[in-house]
Design an enzyme around this catalytic site. Structure first.
Site, mmCIF file in Angstrom:
data_model
loop_
_atom_site.group_PDB
_atom_site.id
_atom_site.type_symbol
_atom_site.label_atom_id
_atom_site.label_comp_id
_atom_site.label_asym_id
_atom_site.label_seq_id
_atom_site.Cartn_x
_atom_site.Cartn_y
_atom_site.Cartn_z
ATOM 1 N N GLU A 104 31.235 56.164 48.775
ATOM 2 C CA GLU A 104 31.743 56.337 47.227
ATOM 3 C C GLU A 104 31.703 57.604 46.856
ATOM 4 O OE1 GLU A 104 32.259 53.236 44.281
ATOM 5 O OE2 GLU A 104 31.890 52.649 45.836
ATOM 6 N N LYS A 141 26.522 42.198 45.013
ATOM 7 C CA LYS A 141 25.870 43.035 44.366
ATOM 8 C C LYS A 141 24.782 42.542 43.505
ATOM 9 C CE LYS A 141 30.809 42.111 42.534
ATOM 10 N NZ LYS A 141 32.499 43.008 42.602
ATOM 11 N N GLU A 147 20.501 48.805 48.518
ATOM 12 C CA GLU A 147 20.978 50.446 47.916
ATOM 13 C C GLU A 147 22.139 49.941 46.754
ATOM 14 O OE1 GLU A 147 23.627 50.686 52.517
ATOM 15 O OE2 GLU A 147 24.270 50.599 50.053
ATOM 16 N N ARG A 153 40.907 52.233 48.927
ATOM 17 C CA ARG A 153 40.505 50.937 49.562
ATOM 18 C C ARG A 153 41.575 50.113 49.767
ATOM 19 N NH1 ARG A 153 36.662 48.166 46.470
ATOM 20 N NH2 ARG A 153 37.475 46.027 46.615
ATOM 21 N N PHE A 206 27.804 54.761 53.244
ATOM 22 C CA PHE A 206 26.594 53.634 53.183
ATOM 23 C C PHE A 206 26.938 53.221 54.733
ATOM 24 C CE2 PHE A 206 30.265 52.829 50.066
ATOM 25 C CZ PHE A 206 30.557 51.703 50.736
ATOM 26 N N ARG A 262 34.839 38.503 51.972
ATOM 27 C CA ARG A 262 33.453 38.712 51.010
ATOM 28 C C ARG A 262 33.074 37.660 51.630
ATOM 29 N NH1 ARG A 262 34.305 41.165 46.200
ATOM 30 N NH2 ARG A 262 36.956 40.316 46.204
ATOM 31 N N LYS A 308 24.265 50.598 43.585
ATOM 32 C CA LYS A 308 26.076 50.515 43.196
ATOM 33 C C LYS A 308 25.627 51.501 42.245
ATOM 34 C CE LYS A 308 28.952 46.890 41.672
ATOM 35 N NZ LYS A 308 29.880 48.620 42.178
#
Length: 552
Positions: free
Chosen positions: A298, A420, A246, A268, A337, A414, A248
């Site tokens: 986003e 990314k 996707e 966040r 997303f 994570r 970013k």
């Protein structure tokens, strides 16, 4: 239960640096605490009064707290300030001042945990006319009855600076040990509720079965799933075997909840910002069903159809006033997303299935609302991902996300299930813990900032000084911010409460004994102040090690 009993635990926790010992001390205390006050005790053990997602805050700064202390101990605010500066900590200064106080009040009652908690909650509810004087009165009521040791931890709790070396990891392990429950079960319950107090209470009363029943609930945000750095597109896709890629977006990540007719938008950091971005709530109302859900996406700011600086989005999200004017000046676009909840929790579904559900329930609104642009990529056709990356950069975005289609959603984790790949050098989100005043024309400004990451126990470890990348306006803003939370000043050097998060770019990570982390950043540059992130969001020493090893 008396507050002194909790203070004794704080002292025991402070007396050791070993995490296992801290865990056992806390576990024993939790085990012997009545279930009805266990949620309070658990939060206070973290130095918090409210769960991280709560909108409540006490709204008491250092100056107001020092004024209350001066009134109780019978000295001037200047003397309190001198003690705080000398000790480098409000708690140690309070302990010293209360041990030597010139006046005392007769007929004070011993503080209880419930009394302390209720008064602190009451402070958070006060607003409007004469709010400060009302807050001080409630503080004075507590401090008047406090012993020197109790004052030490009361004042730290008010500022949420407990300093006993307890983080969420230790809380998780302590709950597991206290009630003989698998750590993974406790961890999942904490991820889904973001409320260690509730988790501790359920663990004590209902055990493992009770914790397994806890689940995602619209209205209570969860920590976002986090991405690791991809070294290169081809290798990442080959490792996954099949990936969903996707765009970013360089925007403001949000989690949007619908509960009945109400729309709540969380950052966040889990702060609610619904009133600051009313058009996003309007888009959601029009483009998603009237069902309970939690979606993630986003927000980006645009001008003439192209994304503009992240700082413009911060202007919008920070604002409480003139929202309608800024709405016209800084128009926002929303890209979703992921979906975490739609009539029921969806976290355990694979990402590909969650995306299908999101697509089935969403309507696009040209130029204002849509889904992230996505392509399906296999190793044989990895060029599709490279094409998407080039398209993303051409359109003014950051790069691409590479996601494992089989992965469940893992709040706060994570890992390699979400990567990314960006055009710019990698950055770290670090917290300011101190600085150094400049020279010459910048002698009145803090020109260099000492940055820190966090270790596995949540302790802050220094990693770099940075002074590059700040224009005059940003330098002035940052210097003023640090001065407002300064805890110590010696010569040109200062220490500060760890609140300000900065995104730092760098050319390389090297090993270095100069800093507590054991690493240093070469040529660190301030990219931006991250007001959208909190202390829990900063990068870890483990991640620094990971980047260091990957670049070796």
């Amino acid at each position: 239960m008396r507050y002194k009993e909790l203070v004794d635990v704080y002292e025991a926790l402070t007396s050791t640096t070993k995490r296992l010992e801290k865990t056992t001390i806390l576990a024993e205390f939790l085990k012997n605490t009545d279930a009805d006050i266990l949620p309070i005790v658990t939060l206070l053990s973290l130095g918090k009064v409210f769960p991280v997602w709560s909108e409540e805050e006490m709204g008491i700064g250092l100056k107001l707290l020092m004024k209350a202390i001066s009134l109780v101990v019978g000295v001037s605010p200047e003397i309190v300030e001198d003690n705080v500066r000398d000790k480098g900590d409000i708690g140690l200064a309070s302990e010293h001042l209360f041990g030597n106080r010139l006046q005392s009040t007769l007929f004070t009652r011993p503080l209880t945990i419930v009394k302390v908690y209720n008064n602190l909650v009451k402070i958070a509810t006060i607003s409007g006319k004469n709010a400060q004087s009302k807050k001080i009165r409630i503080l004075i009521e507590l401090l008047t009855s406090a012993s020197p040791k109790e004052a030490k931890y009361l004042t730290r709790t008010v500022l949420e600076e407990l300093r006993v070396g307890i983080g969420e990891g230790t809380i998780k392990d302590a709950i597991a040990e206290a009630f003989d429950i698998n750590k993974e079960v406790v961890e999942r319950a904490l991820m889904l509720t973001n409320d260690p107090g509730i988790v501790a209470e359920v663990a004590k009363e209902e055990g493992e079965k009770g914790l397994k029943r806890l689940n995602l609930t619209p209205g209570k945000p969860v920590k976002p799933m986090l991405a690791q750095l991809s070294k290169n597109i081809k290798d990442s896709i080959e490792e996954m075997g099949y990936a969903l890629c996707e765009i970013k977006y360089d925007g403001f990540r949000v989690q949007i909840h619908r509960i009945g007719d109400e729309i709540k938008i969380f950052t966040r950091r889990l702060d609610e910002v619904s009133d600051a971005v009313p058009e996003i709530a309007e888009y959601i109302q029009k483009c998603l069903p009237e069902k309970d859900f939690i979606v993630e996406g986003e927000i980006i700011a645009t001008k003439e159809g192209k994304p503009i600086s992240f700082q413009y989005i911060l202007q919008r999200v920070r604002r409480k006033y003139e929202v309608e004017r800024l709405r016209l000046e800084v128009p926002l676009t929303m890209y979703l997303f992921d979906v975490l909840y739609y009539e029921e929790p969806l976290l355990d579904l694979p990402f590909e299935r969650r995306r299908e559900i999101l697509e089935s329930i969403s309507k696009s609104k040209k130029g204002k609302f849509g889904l992230s642009k996505q392509v399906k990529v296999t190793p044989e056709f990895f060029e599709r991902a490279e094409d998407l990356f080039e398209y993303s950069i051409k359109k003014g975005h950051e790069g691409i996300m590479i996601k494992d289609p089989h992965s469940p959603y893992m709040p706060g984790i994570r890992g390699k299930k979400m990567l990314k790949f960006k055009a710019e050098p990698e950055t770290l989100d670090l917290v300011v813990v101190g600085g150094t005043y400049g020279r010459g024309r910048r002698a009145n400004l803090i020109g260099s900032y000492l940055m820190a990451a966090q270790d596995a126990d949540g302790n802050l470890k220094t990693i770099a000084h940075t002074a590059t990348g700040l224009d005059d306006a940003t330098l002035l803003e940052l210097s003023n911010k640090v001065e407002s939370i300064m805890t110590e000043k010696k010569g040109r050097k200062v220490k500060a409460k760890p609140e300000i998060i900065i995104e730092v770019a760098f050319s390389e990570i090297v090993k270095s004994p100069e800093y507590e982390s054991g690493y240093s950043l070469r040529f660190p540059v301030v990219k931006r102040i991250r007001d959208d992130k909190g202390l829990d969001d900063i990068d870890t020493v483990k991640r620094v090690e990971s980047i260091f090893n990957m670049r070796d």
